[in-house]
Design a protein around this motif. Structure first.
Motif, PDB file in Angstrom:
ATOM      1  N   GLN A  64       7.370   8.935 -22.871  1.00  0.00           N
ATOM      2  CA  GLN A  64       7.759  10.269 -23.340  1.00  0.00           C
ATOM      3  C   GLN A  64       7.605  10.322 -24.846  1.00  0.00           C
ATOM      4  N   VAL A  65       6.915  11.353 -25.304  1.00  0.00           N
ATOM      5  CA  VAL A  65       6.733  11.549 -26.744  1.00  0.00           C
ATOM      6  C   VAL A  65       7.801  12.531 -27.204  1.00  0.00           C
ATOM      7  N   ARG A  66       8.658  12.077 -28.057  1.00  0.00           N
ATOM      8  CA  ARG A  66       9.826  12.883 -28.442  1.00  0.00           C
ATOM      9  C   ARG A  66       9.896  13.062 -29.953  1.00  0.00           C
ATOM     10  N   LEU A  80       6.173  19.932 -30.078  1.00  0.00           N
ATOM     11  CA  LEU A  80       6.117  21.237 -29.405  1.00  0.00           C
ATOM     12  C   LEU A  80       6.345  21.120 -27.910  1.00  0.00           C
ATOM     13  N   ASN A  81       5.788  20.082 -27.293  1.00  0.00           N
ATOM     14  CA  ASN A  81       5.853  19.934 -25.837  1.00  0.00           C
ATOM     15  C   ASN A  81       6.885  18.897 -25.424  1.00  0.00           C
ATOM     16  N   THR A  82       7.896  18.731 -26.231  1.00  0.00           N
ATOM     17  CA  THR A  82       8.829  17.646 -25.976  1.00  0.00           C
ATOM     18  C   THR A  82       9.551  17.788 -24.641  1.00  0.00           C
ATOM     19  N   PRO A  83       9.751  16.731 -23.869  1.00  0.00           N
ATOM     20  CA  PRO A  83       9.111  15.444 -24.099  1.00  0.00           C
ATOM     21  C   PRO A  83       7.684  15.448 -23.577  1.00  0.00           C
ATOM     22  N   GLY A  84       6.749  15.084 -24.443  1.00  0.00           N
ATOM     23  CA  GLY A  84       5.366  14.920 -23.999  1.00  0.00           C
ATOM     24  C   GLY A  84       5.310  13.812 -22.963  1.00  0.00           C
ATOM     25  N   THR A  85       4.433  13.976 -22.005  1.00  0.00           N
ATOM     26  CA  THR A  85       4.333  12.995 -20.919  1.00  0.00           C
ATOM     27  C   THR A  85       3.034  12.222 -21.021  1.00  0.00           C
ATOM     28  N   VAL A  86       3.141  10.907 -21.159  1.00  0.00           N
ATOM     29  CA  VAL A  86       1.959  10.049 -21.100  1.00  0.00           C
ATOM     30  C   VAL A  86       1.957   9.399 -19.725  1.00  0.00           C
ATOM     31  N   ASP A  87       0.930   9.741 -18.935  1.00  0.00           N
ATOM     32  CA  ASP A  87       0.835   9.225 -17.572  1.00  0.00           C
ATOM     33  C   ASP A  87       0.415   7.768 -17.577  1.00  0.00           C
ATOM     34  N   ALA A  88       0.825   7.056 -16.530  1.00  0.00           N
ATOM     35  CA  ALA A  88       0.513   5.624 -16.447  1.00  0.00           C
ATOM     36  C   ALA A  88      -0.987   5.372 -16.366  1.00  0.00           C
ATOM     37  N   ASP A  89      -1.744   6.353 -15.868  1.00  0.00           N
ATOM     38  CA  ASP A  89      -3.194   6.135 -15.743  1.00  0.00           C
ATOM     39  C   ASP A  89      -3.975   6.727 -16.915  1.00  0.00           C
ATOM     40  N   TYR A  90      -3.298   7.150 -17.961  1.00  0.00           N
ATOM     41  CA  TYR A  90      -3.983   7.698 -19.142  1.00  0.00           C
ATOM     42  C   TYR A  90      -4.424   6.550 -20.047  1.00  0.00           C
ATOM     43  N   ARG A  91      -5.691   6.566 -20.418  1.00  0.00           N
ATOM     44  CA  ARG A  91      -6.218   5.495 -21.283  1.00  0.00           C
ATOM     45  C   ARG A  91      -6.729   6.029 -22.618  1.00  0.00           C
ATOM     46  N   GLY A  92      -6.537   7.318 -22.820  1.00  0.00           N
ATOM     47  CA  GLY A  92      -6.985   7.908 -24.083  1.00  0.00           C
ATOM     48  C   GLY A  92      -5.975   7.660 -25.193  1.00  0.00           C
ATOM     49  N   GLU A  93      -6.305   8.197 -26.340  1.00  0.00           N
ATOM     50  CA  GLU A  93      -5.422   8.055 -27.506  1.00  0.00           C
ATOM     51  C   GLU A  93      -4.147   8.880 -27.308  1.00  0.00           C
ATOM     52  N   ILE A  94      -3.040   8.309 -27.621  1.00  0.00           N
ATOM     53  CA  ILE A  94      -1.782   9.073 -27.606  1.00  0.00           C
ATOM     54  C   ILE A  94      -1.779   9.987 -28.826  1.00  0.00           C
ATOM     55  N   LYS A  95      -1.492  11.262 -28.565  1.00  0.00           N
ATOM     56  CA  LYS A  95      -1.467  12.249 -29.647  1.00  0.00           C
ATOM     57  C   LYS A  95      -0.134  12.982 -29.608  1.00  0.00           C
ATOM     58  N   VAL A  96       0.215  13.526 -30.759  1.00  0.00           N
ATOM     59  CA  VAL A  96       1.508  14.193 -30.896  1.00  0.00           C
ATOM     60  C   VAL A  96       1.262  15.637 -31.326  1.00  0.00           C
TER      61      VAL A  96
HETATM   62  O1  LIG Z   1       2.421  14.611 -26.010  1.00  0.00           O
HETATM   63  C1  LIG Z   1       1.488  14.190 -25.308  1.00  0.00           C
HETATM   64  C2  LIG Z   1       1.305  14.625 -23.993  1.00  0.00           C
HETATM   65  C3  LIG Z   1       0.224  14.128 -23.277  1.00  0.00           C
HETATM   66  N1  LIG Z   1      -0.637  13.233 -23.835  1.00  0.00           N
HETATM   67  C4  LIG Z   1      -1.754  12.695 -23.057  1.00  0.00           C
HETATM   68  C5  LIG Z   1      -1.270  11.652 -22.084  1.00  0.00           C
HETATM   69  C6  LIG Z   1      -1.169  12.374 -20.771  1.00  0.00           C
HETATM   70  O2  LIG Z   1      -1.342  11.489 -19.694  1.00  0.00           O
HETATM   71  C7  LIG Z   1      -2.287  13.388 -20.909  1.00  0.00           C
HETATM   72  C8  LIG Z   1      -2.090  14.632 -20.112  1.00  0.00           C
HETATM   73  O3  LIG Z   1      -0.867  15.218 -20.467  1.00  0.00           O
HETATM   74  P1  LIG Z   1      -0.267  16.446 -19.626  1.00  0.00           P
HETATM   75  O4  LIG Z   1      -0.344  16.155 -18.168  1.00  0.00           O
HETATM   76  O5  LIG Z   1       1.063  16.752 -20.207  1.00  0.00           O
HETATM   77  O6  LIG Z   1      -1.233  17.627 -20.058  1.00  0.00           O
HETATM   78  P2  LIG Z   1      -2.087  18.637 -19.176  1.00  0.00           P
HETATM   79  O7  LIG Z   1      -2.254  19.833 -19.986  1.00  0.00           O
HETATM   80  O8  LIG Z   1      -1.461  18.772 -17.807  1.00  0.00           O
HETATM   81  O9  LIG Z   1      -3.467  17.878 -19.107  1.00  0.00           O
HETATM   82  P3  LIG Z   1      -4.192  17.195 -17.844  1.00  0.00           P
HETATM   83  O10 LIG Z   1      -4.806  18.320 -17.105  1.00  0.00           O
HETATM   84  O11 LIG Z   1      -5.189  16.263 -18.467  1.00  0.00           O
HETATM   85  O12 LIG Z   1      -3.145  16.460 -17.036  1.00  0.00           O
HETATM   86  O13 LIG Z   1      -2.336  13.734 -22.296  1.00  0.00           O
HETATM   87  C9  LIG Z   1      -0.431  12.789 -25.135  1.00  0.00           C
HETATM   88  O14 LIG Z   1      -1.191  11.966 -25.657  1.00  0.00           O
HETATM   89  N2  LIG Z   1       0.615  13.279 -25.822  1.00  0.00           N
END
Ligand SMILES: O=c1ccn([C@H]2C[C@H](O)[C@@H](COP(=O)(O)OP(=O)(O)OP(=O)(O)O)O2)c(=O)[nH]1
Ligand SMILES: [Mg+2]
Length: 149
Positions: A64-66, A80-96
């Motif tokens: 969770q990005v808080r 803005l999207n707190t808590p941001g969700t980083v999924d376990a299968d996400y391999r991209g850069e974490i962004k805020v």
């Molecule tokens: O604050 C955040 C939120 C998400 N992510 C990355 C990791 C996460 O696994 C991916 C997708 O986030 P989310 O599911 O919240 O966004 P979405 O708009 O639903 O995109 P997607 O269609 O790719 O799931 O983006 C971040 O790096 N920072």
């Protein structure tokens, strides 16, 4: 509970410190801005800030990005999207996604600790569709049905 998380530092974050807990029992690690130079975040504006890291979480975890409370209290700067969700299968850069809800421009420097990340367990469910749900005292009451005072 202690979990091992694989982390890759991206080229543009190689010189930045690894995310680290700032106190003995802190729940979150601070995330740094992996930007060139500085960004000025004007009041009412938002910006997607790179952190220079990518992670591979265990499949039953999320990150969770808080916001950091100090930035929120002193500058009105939050996630803005707190808590941001980083999924376990996400391999991209974490962004805020930072937003400035304050009244003054806020300057983000390279390395500024802009947010924090908390790793938490995830419960995944199997939905079973039914025609009716059981009755409860609350029923469909919500959104202040018990009073707002
Ligand atoms: O604050 C955040 C939120 C998400 N992510 C990355 C990791 C996460 O696994 C991916 C997708 O986030 P989310 O599911 O919240 O966004 P979405 O708009 O639903 O995109 P997607 O269609 O790719 O799931 O983006 C971040 O790096 N920072
Ligand atoms: Mg999504």
């Amino acid at each position: 509970m202690s979990v091992t998380v694989l982390l890759r530092r991206l080229d543009h974050g190689k010189d930045l410190p690894l995310p680290s807990y700032q106190s003995e029992h802190a729940a979150g690690v601070d995330l740094c801005a992996a930007i060139d130079g500085a960004i000025v975040l004007e009041p009412g504006k938002r910006v997607l800030v790179p952190t220079g890291i990518a992670i591979a979480l265990p499949f039953d975890m999320e990150a969770q990005v808080r916001p950091r409370s100090g930035l929120a209290a002193k500058h009105g700067v939050t996630v803005l999207n707190t808590p941001g969700t980083v999924d376990a299968d996400y391999r991209g850069e974490i962004k805020v996604i930072l937003v400035n809800l304050g009244e003054e421009p806020f300057e983000i420097q390279r390395g500024t600790r802009i947010a924090q990340m908390v790793v938490a367990p995830v419960t995944r469910v199997a939905f079973v569709e039914v025609a009716d749900l059981d009755e409860t005292a609350r029923g469909a009451g919500g959104f202040g049905s018990t009073g707002l005072g």
